[in-house]
Design a protein around this motif. Structure first.
Motif, mmCIF file in Angstrom:
data_model
loop_
_atom_site.group_PDB
_atom_site.id
_atom_site.type_symbol
_atom_site.label_atom_id
_atom_site.label_comp_id
_atom_site.label_asym_id
_atom_site.label_seq_id
_atom_site.Cartn_x
_atom_site.Cartn_y
_atom_site.Cartn_z
ATOM 1 N N ASP A 63 6.507 14.423 6.971
ATOM 2 C CA ASP A 63 6.722 13.409 8.130
ATOM 3 C C ASP A 63 6.195 12.318 7.244
ATOM 4 O OD1 ASP A 63 6.670 15.527 9.691
ATOM 5 O OD2 ASP A 63 5.010 16.702 9.062
ATOM 6 N N PHE A 64 6.029 12.316 6.531
ATOM 7 C CA PHE A 64 5.052 10.079 6.162
ATOM 8 C C PHE A 64 6.320 9.843 5.540
ATOM 9 C CE2 PHE A 64 1.543 12.763 6.800
ATOM 10 C CZ PHE A 64 0.583 11.838 7.423
ATOM 11 N N LEU A 65 6.886 8.239 5.156
ATOM 12 C CA LEU A 65 7.049 7.344 4.628
ATOM 13 C C LEU A 65 6.107 7.039 3.732
ATOM 14 C CD1 LEU A 65 8.305 5.160 7.869
ATOM 15 C CD2 LEU A 65 9.853 6.875 6.440
ATOM 16 N N ILE A 66 6.755 7.530 2.241
ATOM 17 C CA ILE A 66 6.104 6.581 1.300
ATOM 18 C C ILE A 66 6.724 5.803 0.300
ATOM 19 C CG2 ILE A 66 5.588 7.874 -0.877
ATOM 20 C CD1 ILE A 66 4.835 9.821 0.916
ATOM 21 N N PRO A 67 6.071 4.618 0.265
ATOM 22 C CA PRO A 67 6.393 3.276 -0.124
ATOM 23 C C PRO A 67 7.050 3.932 -1.677
ATOM 24 C CG PRO A 67 4.111 3.919 0.228
ATOM 25 C CD PRO A 67 4.637 5.102 0.098
ATOM 26 N N PRO A 68 8.253 2.862 -1.546
ATOM 27 C CA PRO A 68 9.155 3.403 -3.176
ATOM 28 C C PRO A 68 8.184 2.413 -4.181
ATOM 29 C CG PRO A 68 9.943 1.054 -1.493
ATOM 30 C CD PRO A 68 8.935 1.926 -0.920
ATOM 31 N N ALA A 69 8.367 2.860 -5.336
ATOM 32 C CA ALA A 69 7.357 2.716 -6.357
ATOM 33 C C ALA A 69 8.155 1.126 -6.764
ATOM 34 C CB ALA A 69 8.014 3.882 -7.592
ATOM 35 N N ALA A 73 3.247 6.693 -6.250
ATOM 36 C CA ALA A 73 2.246 7.750 -6.284
ATOM 37 C C ALA A 73 0.989 7.473 -5.242
ATOM 38 C CB ALA A 73 1.452 8.868 -7.466
ATOM 39 N N TYR A 74 0.464 7.361 -4.333
ATOM 40 C CA TYR A 74 -0.324 6.974 -3.566
ATOM 41 C C TYR A 74 -0.893 7.668 -3.771
ATOM 42 C CZ TYR A 74 -1.568 3.254 0.314
ATOM 43 O OH TYR A 74 -1.958 2.683 1.224
ATOM 44 N N LEU A 75 -2.583 6.576 -4.114
ATOM 45 C CA LEU A 75 -3.794 7.317 -3.721
ATOM 46 C C LEU A 75 -4.682 6.247 -2.952
ATOM 47 C CD1 LEU A 75 -1.987 8.667 -6.523
ATOM 48 C CD2 LEU A 75 -4.326 10.260 -6.936
ATOM 49 N N ALA A 76 -4.626 5.646 -2.477
ATOM 50 C CA ALA A 76 -5.142 4.771 -1.825
ATOM 51 C C ALA A 76 -5.329 4.405 -0.171
ATOM 52 C CB ALA A 76 -4.240 3.341 -2.264
ATOM 53 N N GLY A 77 -5.479 6.292 0.229
ATOM 54 C CA GLY A 77 -5.325 6.487 1.656
ATOM 55 C C GLY A 77 -6.482 6.573 1.493
ATOM 56 N N ASN A 78 -7.034 6.071 1.566
ATOM 57 C CA ASN A 78 -9.001 5.533 1.630
ATOM 58 C C ASN A 78 -9.440 4.581 1.687
ATOM 59 O OD1 ASN A 78 -8.205 5.300 -0.911
ATOM 60 N ND2 ASN A 78 -10.717 5.276 -1.812
ATOM 61 N N SER A 79 -7.861 3.664 1.455
ATOM 62 C CA SER A 79 -8.360 2.042 1.585
ATOM 63 C C SER A 79 -6.893 2.195 3.310
ATOM 64 C CB SER A 79 -8.028 1.565 0.505
ATOM 65 O OG SER A 79 -7.756 -0.348 1.080
ATOM 66 N N GLY A 118 3.967 3.595 -11.161
ATOM 67 C CA GLY A 118 4.448 3.010 -9.582
ATOM 68 C C GLY A 118 3.361 3.859 -8.836
ATOM 69 N N VAL A 119 1.860 3.819 -9.441
ATOM 70 C CA VAL A 119 0.574 4.559 -9.430
ATOM 71 C C VAL A 119 0.113 3.536 -8.661
ATOM 72 C CG1 VAL A 119 -1.365 6.024 -9.991
ATOM 73 C CG2 VAL A 119 0.936 6.441 -11.178
ATOM 74 N N VAL A 120 0.082 3.942 -6.999
ATOM 75 C CA VAL A 120 -1.255 2.398 -6.314
ATOM 76 C C VAL A 120 -2.464 3.563 -5.869
ATOM 77 C CG1 VAL A 120 -1.066 1.883 -3.905
ATOM 78 C CG2 VAL A 120 0.880 2.020 -5.421
ATOM 79 N N ALA A 121 -3.415 2.423 -6.740
ATOM 80 C CA ALA A 121 -4.549 3.077 -6.897
ATOM 81 C C ALA A 121 -5.405 1.875 -5.788
ATOM 82 C CB ALA A 121 -5.770 3.475 -7.935
ATOM 83 N N ASP A 122 -6.526 1.616 -5.873
ATOM 84 C CA ASP A 122 -8.176 1.151 -5.563
ATOM 85 C C ASP A 122 -9.155 0.485 -6.664
ATOM 86 O OD1 ASP A 122 -8.553 -0.299 -2.712
ATOM 87 O OD2 ASP A 122 -10.868 0.805 -3.651
#
Ligand SMILES: Cc1ncc(COP(=O)(O)O)c(C=O)c1O
Length: 433
Positions: free
Chosen positions: A28-34, A43-49, A391-395
Motif C-alpha cells: 500500500d506504499f510507494l517505496i522510493p527507488p535506491a 531500505a527506508y529506515l527513516a520513517g521516524n523522520s 540504498g539504505v536511508v537512515a537519519d
C-alpha cells in the motif's frame, strides 16, 4: 551468561519475510527507488523522520481538488466529503490511535503550534509555581516553545525551565530519576512536557507513571507524541494525560509538514474556566455564522482550534488513519517489536566487531520502532554513504547518532538486514553475515 547465536544470513531475513503478517502493508506504499547499491528500492529506515506515501493518498487528494473545481464555494456543503465538517471524519480514527474519547482530539495546525496553544492553557504559572520540566535533549522546537512561554509570562527561561538529564555515563532517563526530580521541585513546577518517545535516543517514556507523578505534585502534564503516535499503543485518556500533541508526517505517513493532532483530557474540555487562545473555529458550529463578538467554546478539543481547516492537508491524514484502523495498533506494535528486535540482534553482532553503541533501551516497553546507534567519525558522511553505496536511508543526528527506524507498515526484515549489512560494510569493510 546465556549465549545466543544470531543468524546473520541474508536468507534468514527472507525467511522471516516469508511468514505472512497482516500488519505488513508494504504493497500500500510507494517505496522510493535506491540511488545506490544492488537493490532497486531503498531500505527506508527513516520513517521516524518522514514516513512514506501511501498509494491511496494521491487519488484522495485529487478527489478533493476535483470537488473544488466542481463546486467552488458550495463544496463546503455539497462536495462528496463536504469541507465544513471534513475534520469530523478524522476525529474517531485519531482518537482510537491515541486512546482518547473522540471529543478529546482535534486535527489542526502543526505540532509546535499546537504545543504553543496547549501551553497557553496548561502552563499557568504563579510566582512560586512557575517551572516547566522538559528533557535536556528534547527536540529543539520544544525547548524554544517552553522558553518562549516562560519569557512571555515574565519568568527567566534559564531558571524556570528545568531540564532533565540522564545519570552521568548513561544515555537515557530513568523513570525513578524523573519522579525524584519532580518531587524535589514539587512546589515550583507548573507543567511537565516531555517527549513520549524521545526523538534522539528512541526511549519510550513511562507515560502513565510520569503523568501520575506530575499530578501528585500538582503539575499539569503534557506529552509531545511526535515519535509516539502511530508508533506505540497510547491510552491518553486512561493515563490521565492533561494535554498532548503530535505530528502526522512521521509514523503517520501523511506527508511533509502534514497537519498535526492535539489531545485535551475530557475533564479540561468541560472546564469553562481554562484560559485559551481562540478563533472562529473554537466556537459552537451552530452559532459560528452569527458572527457574535464572544465565542461559545465547544465542549471538546475543538475549542482549541482556531481557523477553518486546510482540506488538502486533511485528506492525506484521513487516508493514513484508515490504514491504522485497518491494521490496528496492537498488531502493528507486535510486528514493530519483531522487526526492531531482529535489527537489534544484528546490530549487537556488529557492536561486537566495531565500536558502536546502541543508545535505545533494549526492553520492549522502553522503545518504539527506532534504534539509535552511536558511531565514531563523521555521522553525516556515514549516512550519505549508506544511501549512495547501499540504498539504505537512515537519519543522522549530529554529532554521533544514526537513527534506524523499521516502520512496521512498510519495512521488511530484509530492510533491517540491509541496514545492518550496509553499516557493517561501511564500518568494518565486511558484511554482517
Ligand atoms: C519531537 C519533536 N517535536 C517537535 C518537532 C517539530 O515539529 P513541527 O515542525 O511539525 O512543529 C519535531 C519535528 O521533527 C519533533 O521530532
Amino acid at each position: 551468561m546465556r549465549r545466543v547465536t544470531i543468524d546473520t544470513r541474508e536468507d534468514r531475513a527472507h525467511e522471516l519475510d516469508g511468514v505472512p503478517d497482516p500488519a505488513s502493508r508494504r504493497e500500500d506504499f510507494l517505496i522510493p527507488p535506491a540511488v545506490g547499491g544492488d537493490f532497486p528500492l531503498t531500505a527506508y529506515l527513516a520513517g521516524n523522520s518522514l514516513g512514506l506515501q501511501p498509494r491511496a493518498t494521491r487519488g484522495e487528494l485529487m478527489a478533493d481538488l476535483d470537488a473544488w473545481e466542481q463546486y467552488g464555494v458550495h463544496g463546503h456543503a455539497d462536495a462528496d466529503r463536504p469541507w465544513f465538517p471534513y475534520h469530523e471524519e478524522l476525529r474517531d480514527p485519531a482518537a482510537r490511535l491515541v486512546g482518547a474519547e473522540p471529543r478529546e482530539v482535534v486535527i489542526m495546525n502543526s505540532l509546535t503550534v499546537n504545543l504553543h496553544l496547549l501551553l497557553a492553557s496548561f502552563y499557568r504559572p504563579t510566582p512560586i509555581r512557575h517551572r516547566i520540566v522538559i528533557e535536556d535533549y528534547c527536540f529543539s522546537s520544544d525547548s524554544y516553545a517552553v522558553r518562549s512561554h516562560v519569557a512571555l509570562r515574565g519568568h527567566d527561561p534559564d531558571t524556570a525551565v528545568l531540564r532533565l538529564r540522564p545519570r552521568p555515563g548513561e544515555d537515557v532517563l530513568r523513570t525513578e530519576d524523573v519522579v525524584k526530580t519532580l518531587n524535589d521541585h514539587a512546589h515550583s513546577i507548573a507543567t511537565v512536557m516531555l517527549g513520549g518517545v524521545n526523538y534522539l535516543t528512541g526511549e519510550l517514556m513511562d507515560i502513565p507513571a510520569i503523568t501520575a507523578a506530575g499530578h501528585r505534585i500538582g503539575a499539569m502534564v503534557g506529552w509531545d507524541l511526535a515519535h509516539a503516535a502511530g508508533n506505540v499503543p497510547l491510552h491518553l485518556h486512561d493515563w490521565d494525560v492533561d494535554f498532548a500533541a503530535w505530528c502526522s508526517y512521521k509514523y503517520l505517513n501523511s506527508g511533509p509538514g502534514a497537519i498535526a493532532g492535539a489531545f485535551v483530557h475530557a475533564r479540561h474540555v468541560d472546564d469553562t474556566t481554562i484560559p485559551r487562545l481562540e478563533g472562529w473555529w473554537s466556537t459552537e458550529p451552530a452559532s459560528r455564522f452569527e458572527m457574535r463578538p464572544e465565542s461559545e467554546p465547544q465542549r471538546s478539543a475543538d475549542a482549541w482550534s482556531m481557523s477553518n481547516p486546510p482540506i488538502f492537508a486533511m485528506g492525506p491524514v484521513r487516508t493514513s488513519l484508515q490504514l491504522f484502523d485497518e491494521v490496528g495498533m496492537e498488531a502493528l506494535r507486535a510486528r514493530s517489536l519483531r522487526l526492531t528486535s531482529y535489527l537489534r540482534d544484528l546490530l549487537t553482532v556488529l557492536a561486537g566487531r566495531t565500536e558502536i553503541a546502541l543508545v535505545t533501551p533494549a526492553e520492549d516497553d522502553r522503545h518504539g520502532a527506532q534504534i539509535s546507534v552511536r558511531v565514531l567519525g563523521d555521522v553525516i558522511d556515514l549516512t550519505e554513504r549508506l544511501s549512495a553505496n547501499w540504498g539504505v536511508v537512515a537519519d543522522d543526528r549530529q554529532p554521533d547518532i544514526i537513527r534506524l527506524a523499521p516502520a512496521p507498515l512498510y519495512c521488511t526484515f530484509h530492510d533491517c538486514w540491509r541496514a545492518a549489512d550496509a553499516l557493517s560494510q561501511e564500518l568494518t569493510g565486511e558484511g554482517i553475515a
